[in-house]
Structure formats: structure tokens, C-alpha cells
Design a protein around this motif. Sequence first.
Motif, PDB file in Angstrom:
ATOM      1  N   ASP A 153       0.814  -1.216   0.000  1.00  0.00           N
ATOM      2  CA  ASP A 153       0.000   0.000   0.000  1.00  0.00           C
ATOM      3  C   ASP A 153       0.847   1.265   0.000  1.00  0.00           C
ATOM      4  O   ASP A 153       0.471   2.272  -0.590  1.00  0.00           O
ATOM      5  N   ASN A 154       2.006   1.232   0.678  1.00  0.00           N
ATOM      6  CA  ASN A 154       2.737   2.481   0.856  1.00  0.00           C
ATOM      7  C   ASN A 154       4.064   2.553   0.124  1.00  0.00           C
ATOM      8  O   ASN A 154       4.779   3.532   0.229  1.00  0.00           O
ATOM      9  N   THR A 155       4.428   1.513  -0.622  1.00  0.00           N
ATOM     10  CA  THR A 155       5.667   1.577  -1.395  1.00  0.00           C
ATOM     11  C   THR A 155       5.648   0.531  -2.502  1.00  0.00           C
ATOM     12  O   THR A 155       4.972  -0.495  -2.393  1.00  0.00           O
ATOM     13  N   LEU A 156       6.394   0.787  -3.556  1.00  0.00           N
ATOM     14  CA  LEU A 156       6.466  -0.170  -4.666  1.00  0.00           C
ATOM     15  C   LEU A 156       7.234  -1.427  -4.275  1.00  0.00           C
ATOM     16  O   LEU A 156       7.124  -2.451  -4.932  1.00  0.00           O
ATOM     17  N   ILE A 157       8.040  -1.332  -3.224  1.00  0.00           N
ATOM     18  CA  ILE A 157       8.814  -2.494  -2.783  1.00  0.00           C
ATOM     19  C   ILE A 157       8.222  -2.991  -1.463  1.00  0.00           C
ATOM     20  O   ILE A 157       8.374  -2.341  -0.427  1.00  0.00           O
ATOM     21  N   THR A 158       7.581  -4.135  -1.505  1.00  0.00           N
ATOM     22  CA  THR A 158       6.927  -4.655  -0.309  1.00  0.00           C
ATOM     23  C   THR A 158       7.921  -5.294   0.649  1.00  0.00           C
ATOM     24  O   THR A 158       9.009  -5.719   0.259  1.00  0.00           O
ATOM     25  N   ASP A 159       7.553  -5.358   1.907  1.00  0.00           N
ATOM     26  CA  ASP A 159       8.278  -6.203   2.844  1.00  0.00           C
ATOM     27  C   ASP A 159       7.484  -7.505   2.982  1.00  0.00           C
ATOM     28  O   ASP A 159       6.425  -7.675   2.367  1.00  0.00           O
ATOM     29  N   SER A 160       7.979  -8.429   3.801  1.00  0.00           N
ATOM     30  CA  SER A 160       7.326  -9.733   3.896  1.00  0.00           C
ATOM     31  C   SER A 160       6.020  -9.680   4.673  1.00  0.00           C
ATOM     32  O   SER A 160       5.170 -10.550   4.491  1.00  0.00           O
ATOM     33  N   ALA A 161       5.853  -8.703   5.545  1.00  0.00           N
ATOM     34  CA  ALA A 161       4.606  -8.583   6.296  1.00  0.00           C
ATOM     35  C   ALA A 161       3.468  -8.147   5.378  1.00  0.00           C
ATOM     36  O   ALA A 161       2.412  -8.791   5.321  1.00  0.00           O
ATOM     37  N   ALA A 162       3.670  -7.058   4.651  1.00  0.00           N
ATOM     38  CA  ALA A 162       2.641  -6.598   3.719  1.00  0.00           C
ATOM     39  C   ALA A 162       2.459  -7.597   2.580  1.00  0.00           C
ATOM     40  O   ALA A 162       1.331  -7.852   2.137  1.00  0.00           O
ATOM     41  N   GLY A 163       3.576  -8.177   2.102  1.00  0.00           N
ATOM     42  CA  GLY A 163       3.475  -9.195   1.061  1.00  0.00           C
ATOM     43  C   GLY A 163       2.744 -10.422   1.556  1.00  0.00           C
ATOM     44  O   GLY A 163       1.898 -10.998   0.855  1.00  0.00           O
TER      45      GLY A 163
END
Length: 517
Positions: A77-87
Motif C-alpha cells: 500500500d505504501n511503497t512499490l517495494i513490499t516487505d514480507s509482512a505486507a506481502g
Amino acid sequence: MLKRIIRPLTLAICVTLLATTVFAGAPKYVFYFIGDGLGPTQRMAAELYNKMETNNPDAKLVMNTFPNTALVTTYSDNTLITDSAAGGTALSCGYKTTNGYLAKLPDGTNVTTLAEAAKEKGFAIGIVTTTRLTHATPAAFSAHNTDRNAADAIAIDQANSDFDFFAGGGYRYFVAKNNKKGLKSKRKDDKDVVKMFADKGYTLFVGDSTRDAFRSYTPKKGDKVFAALAYSHIPYEIARRNSNLKENKIPALSEMTAKAVDSLAAQDKPFFLMVEGGRIDHAAHAHDAASTILDTLAMDAAVKVAYDFYKKHPEETLIVTAADHETGGVGLGISMDSKGYFLNLKALEKVSVSAEDNLNGFYNKLAKKESNLEKRHAAFIKYIESKWGLTDRTESENKVLTDAMNVQDKNQSLPKAEKVSYGYSYTPTMVAVTDLVSQRSRVFWTSFVHTGTFIPASAIGVGAQNFNGFIDNTDIPTRIAAAIGAKLSTDKKTDSKALLGKTYGPQEKYAKIPYNK
């Protein structure tokens, strides 16, 4: 004459429709494999290495043989590069969220996870991972929190989930301080989460000493299992292959998956099993090509367990493989010589330890033992020749290693803020070695962190035809839920499409989260 033609034609159509209806029925058994950091190049490199290792040019990863494939976008939602939590949340809940959030929308609203939705439909639920059980991806299926690092709270959520099977690492967040077994705890409170599982009737395998018991355990109907088999993450696959130490005794990801299948199948009801190959990501962060490939192969061996089950239940099983993001920006074939373009993955066969768990801290430990710089450097060179295959070095390779050791020698006297490091506090010597090994194998890295490239998904079984083309990561759980008749919902109606692309840069809150990979 016309009637004679129409009747058999009608019968044929009815038979075809009946067959289609049977195949299109809801799957009874769902396997969901997530390779953390598993991009398309990681899958390709593992397949090529497997061909070489087995001396079989026709060898393929099992997941690469599945007939339905998709390329999947991964931005959060907040960046083009996700982390594993949002992913993980996108893959679990079908909603975009802020990096660092687990099964919650950006406004903090809880989102139903696919595992929770399947449980409501009467499915037995299993979670298997090579990371700590409280880590981002397994937590995204079994907990709700705005902080992926809130491991104490995540462990309690998992105990309250009432899921049927857990297996992975990270017992340190479940055992109480001063527990009777003498297991080291990292909990900041006085909670005994293991006791919470015990009080709910779970069969427990907690600690290194329980690994053999877990391996020999025969599940039966009514059993629930909680297995936290390591203090932190499950050791890398390369440790299982090459070490004579206790790491060699830990069950492989394929063994944990097989035990989960046995346990869930014994419940005599439909089941949903999420399996994460979590350390692919860790290896790629560290530019550790050998461990990246071997942990990918370990995940594929787990996929084979599911595929063997599918072959016995082809009209009742769905298998989906995916990833939360790509890590490392890896490429194959970074240079050419007079013979043209080539790879040299054989150079990776000489590597016998992982970078993150061994090489990263090796030189600093060596510095504490050996004050003489000449002897210290000689000991380090001996180590990388033995464990990393860096023999027959060129003059330029020797310079890279010497420069890295000199920088790290200077680091010893500097305050932490001034020390030279890379990525997740990786030491200069580790980066020098992994990059030299990668260069010898013609593997190229563009990043120490995640990238925004497409990740591949593949599927086979009932409903697998829905996993084709160009899709978003939120589409995967939505389509799995639809296949089993489950509902992914929130207690506040929010259109996920409205969340897409609100901002494309790091937010202050995200930048301050101390991610522990």
C-alpha cells in the motif's frame, strides 16, 4: 436420421458437462507454498543447479512443471517495494497494506486470513515454515498486528488461533522465562505460551531435543501439533547437507510438510496447509548464491510431497506456489569470454556453509582470538579456502579480500555508528567472499534488499486454471477462497483497489521500523 445423430451428440455433451462439473468442484485439500524472496531467477538458478547436480539435463523443479502459471505484482500500500509482512498479508488476506502490518489494513482494521476463513469452512489448518513461527509470512496467516516485530503478541495470537498444526523455528518467543526445560527465552513478559498450547491439548515438540521425537511421531485423529524445533530460524539446507553437528538432525522442510500432511489428513476432514520456504530470502539478502539455490531446492522437495498427495487425490486437491517478493535483484550470466555467454554454477558446489549463519561473524570472532594481523589474515584465508572453495585466486581476488579484512580491522576500534557494513549489517569480509563466489559462478546481485520485480506463481489441480496470466498478489488468496467457498472479509468494508498506489515512497513510520528480515 437426424434423431439418431442428435441423441448420441446430446449424450456426449452431457458426459462432457458432467466431467467438467466434477473437475470444477471445490478442492478438498489445498496446499499453498510461499517462497520468501523467490523470484523467477532464483527458480531458474535452482533448476539449472539441479540439472547439474543430478547429471540429468531433463530434470525440472516440480513447481516448474505445473501447467498453470502467472506473473504476479507485489507492491504494498505504501511503497512499490513490499516487505514480507505486507506481502504476506496480501497473499493471506487479499488486501494491500502498509509494510510491517500483519493481517491488518493501513487504518488498523483486522482482515480475515485465508487460514481463518478456511477454518470457518470446516478445514483443518496447518502452518509450516523454515523461519521462526512468529516471522512475517506465517504470522500473516495466524496473527493480527501493526508491528511485524511484536513476536510476543504474535505467539499469543497463534496459540489462540486453534489451528491444527504448527511446525517451524523460534521457540524463544513461546517458552517462558526460567522454564523447567532450561530453554532460552526472549519473551519480554512472564507468559508461558507453550503452556497455552498444552492447555488446549496440543502435542508439543519444543526445543532441539524434540526433533527425533517429532520425526518418529505418528499422528492420529483428534491430534493437534505445535512444533518449535529451533531457538531461531530452522538452519539453512546447506547446513543439513554438510554439517555433522546437530543441524543435521533437524527435519527438512519436506519432512515437516509430510508430517503436516499426515497430521491434517488424520483429522478426516478437508485441510489447508501453508508452507513457507522462508530462508531463500535470507540467503539472497546476503548474496549467498549456494544457500539461495539449496533452500529453493528444499522448498521444491516439499512441493513434491504435495504433488505426490495430489496424484492420489487429483480431483480433490489444489496446489499453488507463489512468493511474497523477489530478493537481491539476482541475474544469471554477468560476463562472457571468447567462447561467449556462460554460467559456472559448479563453483557453488565447493561452498559448504551459509553466509549469514557462519561467514558474517567469523572474522570478528577471529579478531577476538588472534591479535596478530598477519596470523589473523592467514586464518581467514584458510577458512574461505576450506568452506567457500576460494582457492587458485587471482591477484585481483586477493586484493578484494585483503581490502575487506583491512576495513574490518579498522572497524574493531570504531563506534558502532561508524563501522562499515552492508545490507543488514553484513560485514565487509562476508560481502567480499559471497560476491567473489558469485562472480566465479557468474551470478549477479543488484541489491541487498527486496525488489519490485514480478514473482512467478504456478498451480495444479482443482481450480488451478484461475492462476494464469498477469495478476496481483491479492488475487491469489481471493481465488483460493472462492475455490473452497470461503469468504475473505473485514469488519470494515474497504475496497482494496482504492488502496493501490496511494504513495510510492517510504513513509516515516515505515522507515523507523527495525526490520529483522
